[in-house]
Design a protein around this motif. Structure first.
Motif, PDB file in Angstrom:
ATOM      1  N   GLY A 114       0.813  -1.213   0.000  1.00 18.18           N
ATOM      2  CA  GLY A 114       0.000   0.000   0.000  1.00 18.18           C
ATOM      3  C   GLY A 114       0.841   1.256   0.000  1.00 18.18           C
ATOM      4  N   ALA A 115       1.924   1.275   0.786  1.00 15.29           N
ATOM      5  CA  ALA A 115       2.795   2.446   0.847  1.00 15.29           C
ATOM      6  C   ALA A 115       3.454   2.704  -0.508  1.00 15.29           C
ATOM      7  CB  ALA A 115       3.850   2.251   1.926  1.00 15.29           C
ATOM      8  N   ARG A 116       3.880   1.636  -1.167  1.00 16.12           N
ATOM      9  CA  ARG A 116       4.513   1.798  -2.475  1.00 16.12           C
ATOM     10  C   ARG A 116       3.513   2.320  -3.505  1.00 16.12           C
ATOM     11  NH1 ARG A 116       7.745  -3.989  -2.013  1.00 16.12           N
ATOM     12  NH2 ARG A 116       9.373  -3.227  -0.587  1.00 16.12           N
ATOM     13  N   ALA A 117       2.258   1.854  -3.410  1.00 21.30           N
ATOM     14  CA  ALA A 117       1.230   2.341  -4.329  1.00 21.30           C
ATOM     15  C   ALA A 117       0.928   3.820  -4.080  1.00 21.30           C
ATOM     16  CB  ALA A 117      -0.038   1.510  -4.169  1.00 21.30           C
ATOM     17  N   ILE A 118       0.881   4.218  -2.814  1.00 17.02           N
ATOM     18  CA  ILE A 118       0.656   5.634  -2.492  1.00 17.02           C
ATOM     19  C   ILE A 118       1.787   6.495  -3.051  1.00 17.02           C
ATOM     20  CG2 ILE A 118       0.613   7.304  -0.588  1.00 17.02           C
ATOM     21  CD1 ILE A 118      -0.956   5.199   1.026  1.00 17.02           C
ATOM     22  N   GLN A 119       3.019   6.029  -2.937  1.00 18.89           N
ATOM     23  CA  GLN A 119       4.155   6.766  -3.496  1.00 18.89           C
ATOM     24  C   GLN A 119       3.984   6.973  -4.991  1.00 18.89           C
ATOM     25  OE1 GLN A 119       7.492   4.361  -2.294  1.00 18.89           O
ATOM     26  NE2 GLN A 119       7.618   5.274  -0.247  1.00 18.89           N
ATOM     27  N   ARG A 120       3.510   5.946  -5.685  1.00 21.92           N
ATOM     28  CA  ARG A 120       3.280   6.073  -7.124  1.00 21.92           C
ATOM     29  C   ARG A 120       2.188   7.094  -7.422  1.00 21.92           C
ATOM     30  NH1 ARG A 120       3.203   0.112 -10.028  1.00 21.92           N
ATOM     31  NH2 ARG A 120       5.272  -0.631  -9.354  1.00 21.92           N
ATOM     32  N   ILE A 121       1.144   7.074  -6.615  1.00 22.98           N
ATOM     33  CA  ILE A 121       0.042   8.019  -6.823  1.00 22.98           C
ATOM     34  C   ILE A 121       0.508   9.458  -6.632  1.00 22.98           C
ATOM     35  CG2 ILE A 121      -2.138   8.850  -5.803  1.00 22.98           C
ATOM     36  CD1 ILE A 121      -2.664   6.416  -7.438  1.00 22.98           C
ATOM     37  N   GLN A 123       4.481  -9.814  -4.424  1.00 21.02           N
ATOM     38  CA  GLN A 123       4.359  -9.894  -5.876  1.00 21.02           C
ATOM     39  C   GLN A 123       4.284  -8.480  -6.442  1.00 21.02           C
ATOM     40  OE1 GLN A 123       1.174 -12.421  -7.227  1.00 21.02           O
ATOM     41  NE2 GLN A 123       2.381 -14.265  -6.904  1.00 21.02           N
ATOM     42  N   PRO A 124       5.151  -8.129  -7.401  1.00 26.07           N
ATOM     43  CA  PRO A 124       5.191  -6.758  -7.916  1.00 26.07           C
ATOM     44  C   PRO A 124       3.857  -6.255  -8.440  1.00 26.07           C
ATOM     45  CG  PRO A 124       7.105  -7.990  -8.666  1.00 26.07           C
ATOM     46  CD  PRO A 124       6.194  -8.980  -7.993  1.00 26.07           C
ATOM     47  N   ASN A 125       3.049  -7.146  -9.045  1.00 21.90           N
ATOM     48  CA  ASN A 125       1.785  -6.664  -9.591  1.00 21.90           C
ATOM     49  C   ASN A 125       0.776  -6.298  -8.509  1.00 21.90           C
ATOM     50  OD1 ASN A 125       1.103  -9.244  -8.765  1.00 21.90           O
ATOM     51  ND2 ASN A 125       0.185  -9.861 -10.711  1.00 21.90           N
ATOM     52  N   SER A 126       1.027  -6.695  -7.257  1.00 24.56           N
ATOM     53  CA  SER A 126       0.144  -6.275  -6.175  1.00 24.56           C
ATOM     54  C   SER A 126       0.205  -4.767  -5.982  1.00 24.56           C
ATOM     55  CB  SER A 126       0.517  -6.985  -4.872  1.00 24.56           C
ATOM     56  OG  SER A 126       0.280  -8.371  -4.967  1.00 24.56           O
ATOM     57  N   VAL A 127       1.378  -4.175  -6.186  1.00 22.75           N
ATOM     58  CA  VAL A 127       1.513  -2.722  -6.072  1.00 22.75           C
ATOM     59  C   VAL A 127       0.705  -2.035  -7.171  1.00 22.75           C
ATOM     60  CG1 VAL A 127       3.123  -0.784  -6.081  1.00 22.75           C
ATOM     61  CG2 VAL A 127       3.778  -2.940  -5.001  1.00 22.75           C
ATOM     62  N   ALA A 128       0.796  -2.556  -8.384  1.00 20.59           N
ATOM     63  CA  ALA A 128       0.037  -1.971  -9.496  1.00 20.59           C
ATOM     64  C   ALA A 128      -1.470  -2.060  -9.244  1.00 20.59           C
ATOM     65  CB  ALA A 128       0.391  -2.671 -10.800  1.00 20.59           C
ATOM     66  N   LYS A 129      -1.913  -3.178  -8.667  1.00 22.91           N
ATOM     67  CA  LYS A 129      -3.332  -3.327  -8.372  1.00 22.91           C
ATOM     68  C   LYS A 129      -3.769  -2.363  -7.277  1.00 22.91           C
ATOM     69  CE  LYS A 129      -3.376  -8.159  -9.815  1.00 22.91           C
ATOM     70  NZ  LYS A 129      -3.357  -9.566  -9.371  1.00 22.91           N
ATOM     71  N   ALA A 130      -2.928  -2.202  -6.252  1.00 24.09           N
ATOM     72  CA  ALA A 130      -3.250  -1.234  -5.198  1.00 24.09           C
ATOM     73  C   ALA A 130      -3.306   0.179  -5.754  1.00 24.09           C
ATOM     74  CB  ALA A 130      -2.221  -1.331  -4.073  1.00 24.09           C
ATOM     75  N   GLU A 131      -2.361   0.526  -6.614  1.00 18.51           N
ATOM     76  CA  GLU A 131      -2.354   1.845  -7.239  1.00 18.51           C
ATOM     77  C   GLU A 131      -3.640   2.070  -8.035  1.00 18.51           C
ATOM     78  OE1 GLU A 131       0.391   4.521 -10.313  1.00 18.51           O
ATOM     79  OE2 GLU A 131       0.756   2.374 -10.069  1.00 18.51           O
ATOM     80  N   MET A 132      -4.047   1.063  -8.802  1.00 19.75           N
ATOM     81  CA  MET A 132      -5.270   1.165  -9.590  1.00 19.75           C
ATOM     82  C   MET A 132      -6.488   1.385  -8.687  1.00 19.75           C
ATOM     83  SD  MET A 132      -8.099  -0.946 -10.376  1.00 19.75           S
ATOM     84  CE  MET A 132      -7.517  -2.618 -10.213  1.00 19.75           C
ATOM     85  N   LEU A 133      -6.545   0.677  -7.561  1.00 15.07           N
ATOM     86  CA  LEU A 133      -7.694   0.797  -6.665  1.00 15.07           C
ATOM     87  C   LEU A 133      -7.713   2.136  -5.935  1.00 15.07           C
ATOM     88  CD1 LEU A 133      -7.639  -2.852  -5.356  1.00 15.07           C
ATOM     89  CD2 LEU A 133      -9.534  -1.793  -6.599  1.00 15.07           C
ATOM     90  N   ILE A 134      -6.546   2.642  -5.563  1.00 14.76           N
ATOM     91  CA  ILE A 134      -6.498   3.975  -4.961  1.00 14.76           C
ATOM     92  C   ILE A 134      -6.980   5.010  -5.971  1.00 14.76           C
ATOM     93  CG2 ILE A 134      -5.006   5.770  -4.012  1.00 14.76           C
ATOM     94  CD1 ILE A 134      -3.182   3.493  -2.987  1.00 14.76           C
ATOM     95  N   GLN A 135      -6.497   4.892  -7.206  1.00 11.82           N
ATOM     96  CA  GLN A 135      -6.910   5.835  -8.250  1.00 11.82           C
ATOM     97  C   GLN A 135      -8.417   5.755  -8.480  1.00 11.82           C
ATOM     98  OE1 GLN A 135      -4.501   7.929 -10.025  1.00 11.82           O
ATOM     99  NE2 GLN A 135      -6.475   8.967 -10.296  1.00 11.82           N
ATOM    100  N   ALA A 136      -8.960   4.540  -8.489  1.00  6.95           N
ATOM    101  CA  ALA A 136     -10.404   4.380  -8.668  1.00  6.95           C
ATOM    102  C   ALA A 136     -11.174   5.036  -7.535  1.00  6.95           C
ATOM    103  CB  ALA A 136     -10.752   2.894  -8.756  1.00  6.95           C
TER     104      ALA A 136
END
Length: 281
Positions: free
Chosen positions: A33-40, A164-177
């Protein structure tokens, strides 16, 4: 190393008082989740509503441990005066998100696809999750005590498998949604849910004590019929004494259980409302 003054890390973006929150790292060994937030946040998006981004358990995150004293996601609403650090952090997180629609991110050993958990009696949480692109939504109230989802309009999301690296991408997508659907950003069109299946869990699936040779046969969210084998070991087969739908079953995700027994309640938010928001519950 950590004293009584520990607190969740909170940053806020956007105008006005925040009424949306994105929470990560309740378990310190789940950095997805933290990595996805950083991407956002990296492209510095322009927020149209105020949003809080919260690291729930900073000390456990620094040490990359699930928790320091107790599992934070089993002790809500917490206690600000407790000796256990996670109980204090839980109470602070509840206060920080008291006026917010909230999504919280985790990872699992059980399934690569995102799975969301809500608590019955929380209509706003059900409304939030019904607009997210998540195929499986589970009411955890009948079995799980002290979960964050029990504290308000909170959706807890397992974004995929641990590390799994794609878990970050999925979290990023869900935060964006979530941000798009709630009007916090408008860089992308709102994302809506696919066909969503709603379940509730009603029991834990215990592991055979002292037997480490088991192999799971059942698949998550695929119905197991009464009498059907859902696992096997050198001691024999484990047979279902009643029909159930496996939820978050894995060989290594939990210490003493495989996961949970569930039942399907429907394929729409209306089905879930009828099952979970009954006035008698």
């Amino acid at each position: 190393m950590f004293d009584q003054d520990i607190a969740p890390d909170v940053v806020e973006f956007g105008p006005g008082d925040a009424d949306l929150a994105v929470v990560c790292n309740m378990h310190g060994d789940e950095p997805t989740g933290a990595r996805a937030i950083q991407r956002i946040l990296k492209p510095s998006p322009e927020f149209e509503r105020a949003v809080k981004f919260i690291v729930a358990n900073p000390p456990a995150s620094i040490l990359h441990r699930r928790f320091l004293d107790v599992d934070m996601n089993r002790v809500f609403p917490g206690d600000p005066k407790a000796n256990d650090r996670e109980r204090r952090l839980a109470a602070q997180l509840v206060a920080e998100t008291a006026d917010c629609d909230t999504i919280s991110f985790h990872t699992t050993h059980a399934t690569p696809e995102p799975v969301a958990f809500v608590s019955e009696g929380k209509p706003r949480a059900l409304e939030i999750v019904s607009q997210l692109p998540i195929a499986y939504v589970i009411n955890e109230t009948p079995v799980v005590d002290g979960a964050f989802s029990s504290t308000g309009p909170v959706v807890s999301i397992e974004t995929g498998k641990v590390q799994q690296p794609n878990s970050v991408a999925k979290a990023e997508m869900l935060i964006q949604a979530f941000l798009n659907n709630e009007g916090a950003v408008s860089e992308e069109p709102p994302m809506h849910a696919p066909v969503t299946n709603y379940f509730e869990i009603f029991d834990k699936i215990e592991k055979p004590p002292g037997d480490e040779t088991y192999e799971l046969l059942a698949r998550n969210f695929e119905r197991v019929e009464e009498g059907e084998a859902y696992a096997k070991s050198e001691e024999g087969f484990l047979l279902a004494d009643e029909s159930f739908v496996p939820v978050l079953m894995s060989q290594s995700g939990y210490g003493e259980i495989f996961g949970f027994r569930g039942r399907k309640v429907g394929e729409s938010a209306e089905d879930a409302k009828e099952a979970w928001l009954d006035e008698e519950k």
